[in-house]
Design a protein around this motif. Structure first.
Motif, PDB file in Angstrom:
ATOM      1  N   THR A   1       0.829  -1.204   0.000  1.00  0.00           N
ATOM      2  CA  THR A   1       0.000   0.000   0.000  1.00  0.00           C
ATOM      3  C   THR A   1       0.864   1.254   0.000  1.00  0.00           C
ATOM      4  N   ALA A   2       1.908   1.247   0.837  1.00  0.00           N
ATOM      5  CA  ALA A   2       2.804   2.407   0.907  1.00  0.00           C
ATOM      6  C   ALA A   2       3.534   2.615  -0.412  1.00  0.00           C
ATOM      7  N   VAL A   3       4.024   1.513  -1.011  1.00  0.00           N
ATOM      8  CA  VAL A   3       4.764   1.631  -2.273  1.00  0.00           C
ATOM      9  C   VAL A   3       3.865   2.170  -3.381  1.00  0.00           C
ATOM     10  N   PHE A   4       2.649   1.624  -3.477  1.00  0.00           N
ATOM     11  CA  PHE A   4       1.713   2.085  -4.505  1.00  0.00           C
ATOM     12  C   PHE A   4       1.332   3.555  -4.255  1.00  0.00           C
ATOM     13  N   ALA A   5       1.136   3.914  -2.990  1.00  0.00           N
ATOM     14  CA  ALA A   5       0.832   5.315  -2.666  1.00  0.00           C
ATOM     15  C   ALA A   5       1.963   6.222  -3.136  1.00  0.00           C
ATOM     16  N   PHE A   6       3.186   5.768  -2.924  1.00  0.00           N
ATOM     17  CA  PHE A   6       4.340   6.566  -3.329  1.00  0.00           C
ATOM     18  C   PHE A   6       4.349   6.791  -4.837  1.00  0.00           C
ATOM     19  N   SER A   7       3.952   5.780  -5.611  1.00  0.00           N
ATOM     20  CA  SER A   7       3.933   5.951  -7.068  1.00  0.00           C
ATOM     21  C   SER A   7       2.868   6.970  -7.468  1.00  0.00           C
ATOM     22  N   GLY A   8       1.784   7.053  -6.674  1.00  0.00           N
ATOM     23  CA  GLY A   8       0.798   8.102  -6.924  1.00  0.00           C
ATOM     24  C   GLY A   8       1.363   9.483  -6.655  1.00  0.00           C
ATOM     25  N   ILE A   9       2.196   9.578  -5.624  1.00  0.00           N
ATOM     26  CA  ILE A   9       2.811  10.861  -5.279  1.00  0.00           C
ATOM     27  C   ILE A   9       3.721  11.358  -6.388  1.00  0.00           C
TER      28      ILE A   9
ATOM     29  N   ILE B   1      -2.611  13.527  -1.888  1.00  0.00           N
ATOM     30  CA  ILE B   1      -3.219  12.470  -1.081  1.00  0.00           C
ATOM     31  C   ILE B   1      -4.213  11.657  -1.910  1.00  0.00           C
ATOM     32  N   VAL B   2      -5.003  12.339  -2.748  1.00  0.00           N
ATOM     33  CA  VAL B   2      -5.978  11.618  -3.563  1.00  0.00           C
ATOM     34  C   VAL B   2      -5.282  10.665  -4.530  1.00  0.00           C
ATOM     35  N   LEU B   3      -4.263  11.143  -5.237  1.00  0.00           N
ATOM     36  CA  LEU B   3      -3.561  10.251  -6.175  1.00  0.00           C
ATOM     37  C   LEU B   3      -2.898   9.101  -5.437  1.00  0.00           C
ATOM     38  N   ALA B   4      -2.315   9.387  -4.264  1.00  0.00           N
ATOM     39  CA  ALA B   4      -1.724   8.306  -3.465  1.00  0.00           C
ATOM     40  C   ALA B   4      -2.791   7.287  -3.090  1.00  0.00           C
ATOM     41  N   ALA B   5      -3.949   7.779  -2.651  1.00  0.00           N
ATOM     42  CA  ALA B   5      -5.004   6.878  -2.172  1.00  0.00           C
ATOM     43  C   ALA B   5      -5.608   6.047  -3.302  1.00  0.00           C
TER      44      ALA B   5
ATOM     45  N   PHE C   1     -12.275  -3.199   2.398  1.00  0.00           N
ATOM     46  CA  PHE C   1     -11.220  -3.502   3.373  1.00  0.00           C
ATOM     47  C   PHE C   1     -10.750  -2.294   4.171  1.00  0.00           C
ATOM     48  N   TRP C   2     -10.654  -1.115   3.546  1.00  0.00           N
ATOM     49  CA  TRP C   2     -10.120   0.032   4.289  1.00  0.00           C
ATOM     50  C   TRP C   2     -11.206   0.717   5.118  1.00  0.00           C
ATOM     51  N   VAL C   3     -12.473   0.363   4.913  1.00  0.00           N
ATOM     52  CA  VAL C   3     -13.516   0.834   5.825  1.00  0.00           C
ATOM     53  C   VAL C   3     -13.453  -0.004   7.103  1.00  0.00           C
ATOM     54  N   ALA C   4     -13.166  -1.316   6.940  1.00  0.00           N
ATOM     55  CA  ALA C   4     -13.085  -2.213   8.088  1.00  0.00           C
ATOM     56  C   ALA C   4     -11.807  -1.987   8.901  1.00  0.00           C
ATOM     57  N   ASP C   5     -10.731  -1.592   8.220  1.00  0.00           N
ATOM     58  CA  ASP C   5      -9.427  -1.454   8.887  1.00  0.00           C
ATOM     59  C   ASP C   5      -8.779  -0.133   8.475  1.00  0.00           C
ATOM     60  N   THR C   6      -8.919   0.865   9.348  1.00  0.00           N
ATOM     61  CA  THR C   6      -8.508   2.230   9.007  1.00  0.00           C
ATOM     62  C   THR C   6      -6.997   2.375   8.848  1.00  0.00           C
ATOM     63  N   LEU C   7      -6.224   1.363   9.268  1.00  0.00           N
ATOM     64  CA  LEU C   7      -4.770   1.472   9.186  1.00  0.00           C
ATOM     65  C   LEU C   7      -4.296   1.760   7.757  1.00  0.00           C
ATOM     66  N   TYR C   8      -5.022   1.214   6.755  1.00  0.00           N
ATOM     67  CA  TYR C   8      -4.642   1.474   5.372  1.00  0.00           C
ATOM     68  C   TYR C   8      -4.641   2.972   5.071  1.00  0.00           C
ATOM     69  N   LEU C   9      -5.664   3.677   5.557  1.00  0.00           N
ATOM     70  CA  LEU C   9      -5.729   5.121   5.314  1.00  0.00           C
ATOM     71  C   LEU C   9      -4.571   5.846   5.995  1.00  0.00           C
TER      72      LEU C   9
ATOM     73  N   VAL D   1      -1.627   4.609   6.646  1.00  0.00           N
ATOM     74  CA  VAL D   1      -0.401   4.323   5.883  1.00  0.00           C
ATOM     75  C   VAL D   1      -0.301   5.266   4.685  1.00  0.00           C
ATOM     76  N   ILE D   2      -1.439   5.478   4.009  1.00  0.00           N
ATOM     77  CA  ILE D   2      -1.428   6.363   2.839  1.00  0.00           C
ATOM     78  C   ILE D   2      -1.114   7.790   3.264  1.00  0.00           C
ATOM     79  N   LEU D   3      -1.747   8.235   4.339  1.00  0.00           N
ATOM     80  CA  LEU D   3      -1.519   9.599   4.828  1.00  0.00           C
ATOM     81  C   LEU D   3      -0.056   9.774   5.227  1.00  0.00           C
ATOM     82  N   GLY D   4       0.468   8.801   5.952  1.00  0.00           N
ATOM     83  CA  GLY D   4       1.876   8.860   6.359  1.00  0.00           C
ATOM     84  C   GLY D   4       2.809   8.859   5.163  1.00  0.00           C
ATOM     85  N   THR D   5       2.511   8.000   4.178  1.00  0.00           N
ATOM     86  CA  THR D   5       3.354   7.938   2.989  1.00  0.00           C
ATOM     87  C   THR D   5       3.331   9.261   2.229  1.00  0.00           C
TER      88      THR D   5
END
Lengths: 209, 209, 209
Positions: free
Chosen positions: B17-25, B39-43, B63-71, B73-77
């Protein structure tokens, strides 16, 4: 909420739907679309964000499938809009941005509220407020082959984020829904209007030199 | 799967998730987007594919509604990424493609696995592996107003297809999940890395002469 | 419906799927896509609209997840299409538009029918007929970085609207499903073919002078 508040909220939502639909019509007019294209751009702008929200939070029914009035508002706006848009300008220029900021505030709070009522976390609720507020406009811009305005210019989504955090945070503190609604809407509305008035924008992130 | 394997898999998923978010950045940086656009492109890059998968297979919750950690990770990335990206290059060039290929392998197997656990056929499972792996990047490219890279260049989705077939086929033969996971991930990873190393690509289909 | 009618309808639907997939292949060929790109454009054109419909009306399962034959038809069409498309033209020019109009008519009635069977209002059923008929082609055009053809040119979606209204209206009058199906399909087909034959189009709405 109280029945009266609910009712005011419902009509505000329909008003926001009409305003967002109208912004779709303006884009369609720049692109020389036909009548069907006008209705499609009006519809995706007005109900696209709420549709994505309802699918992701797993609402029993997408809101405009359950209540056809939204579709009629869009259809009416599209028909009326085709005429209004050509009138010699009678309204002051700031009317549309003000109406749009109001619609954004309503959509944001409705999105966050609906997410919370489906048991999501506060962070997901804020995200759903943003999606309800801006995703429709993003689809409109993609169909019009433009990089979505909201990703590049001005404080728009940021106003949704502020409003969503105020709404969700106020509720998390155990304060009344009415107060949370007022704060969420005011936060979104005021930041958006201030951004228009003083041309506020977030710093741009650029990797090209 | 075994608890340890499950746990390794979960952290691999967050890493992907972090790697893919980074490619959006990186794409956002080329387009002069503001902080929200980043943030939108990362997400969308990181969770867009999995979201479409969960909607289509009818998962109880996205999955990311059930487990907010994904969001988070994206915000942190996104926040970290804005700084990392400007650092004088310390990492060797092949680090990002390798990490991306690893993320692709994890996403592919997770997508196929989740589809099968919802009772789909093997073919639908392969399609869901591909959607999980590439749909997010396709939405990213559409928002950036580019023809999705994955449709034109290099062996990328093809690596997902191979990995998905290996994973689904191994399971269909009654072999252990651990072996299927290893084969599915290795197949995706090795073909993708080989494609980068030797510039492999599928023949282009063109109707213009 | 009667079993025989159901069966004819099912095969018509698969035929429409193949025709729509083929139109995706033609666009892919103009854009120099690789084999994967060809399959993706074929698939989104053929099943994109029905997928969105099934998500919005909350079908138990998206149709091609429940019945994998649709995916095989698309795969077969993509493979066959790569050869057919290069053959010296043997078919008369009007074959493809006629086949496409037939597919459009089938998709429209299926979309409206499926919506009604999920308890939607007649207006939502018409909208679902239109989405089933045109949304896949719109996604295809967005991926190909074009303003969706259907928003600008010719009577295409309008034929779906007419067909959907005829189908839904006939049922609302309490008349038999078979008659409604015939009227809905004929209405869509004839208006579409007439639009091609006599170059009918809706007036364009333009705000630039």
């Amino acid at each position: 909420m109280l029945p009266l508040v609910d009712s005011v909220f419902y009509w505000s939502d329909l008003f926001g739907t009409a305003v967002f639909a109208f912004s779709g019509i303006l884009v369609a007019g720049r692109l020389r679309m036909d009548g069907f294209g006008v209705i499609v751009l009006a519809a995706v702008t007005a109900i696209g964000g709420g549709t994505i929200r309802d699918l992701i939070i797993g609402a029993e029914q997408v809101f405009w499938v359950a209540d056809t009035l939204y579709l009629w508002v869009i259809l009416g706006t599209a028909m009326l809009g085709l005429y209004i848009v050509r009138l010699p300008r009678r309204l002051p220029w700031y009317m549309l941005p003000l109406a749009d900021a109001f619609g954004l505030a309503v959509f944001t709070v409705i999105g966050a509220d609906k997410a919370l009522s489906h048991g999501t976390s506060g962070m997901v609720a804020v995200v759903m407020g943003v999606i309800t507020g801006v995703a429709g406009g993003m689809i409109r811009d993609v169909l019009a082959r433009e990089v979505p305005m909201v990703l590049q210019r001005e404080i728009y989504a940021t106003a949704c984020i502020l409003g969503g955090i105020l709404y969700t945070g106020t509720l998390a503190l155990g304060l009344p829904t009415l107060l949370a609604t007022a704060l969420g809407m005011l936060g979104t509305f005021i930041l958006r209007v201030a951004a228009i008035r003083w041309h506020l924008s977030l710093p741009v992130f650029s990797l090209t030199r």
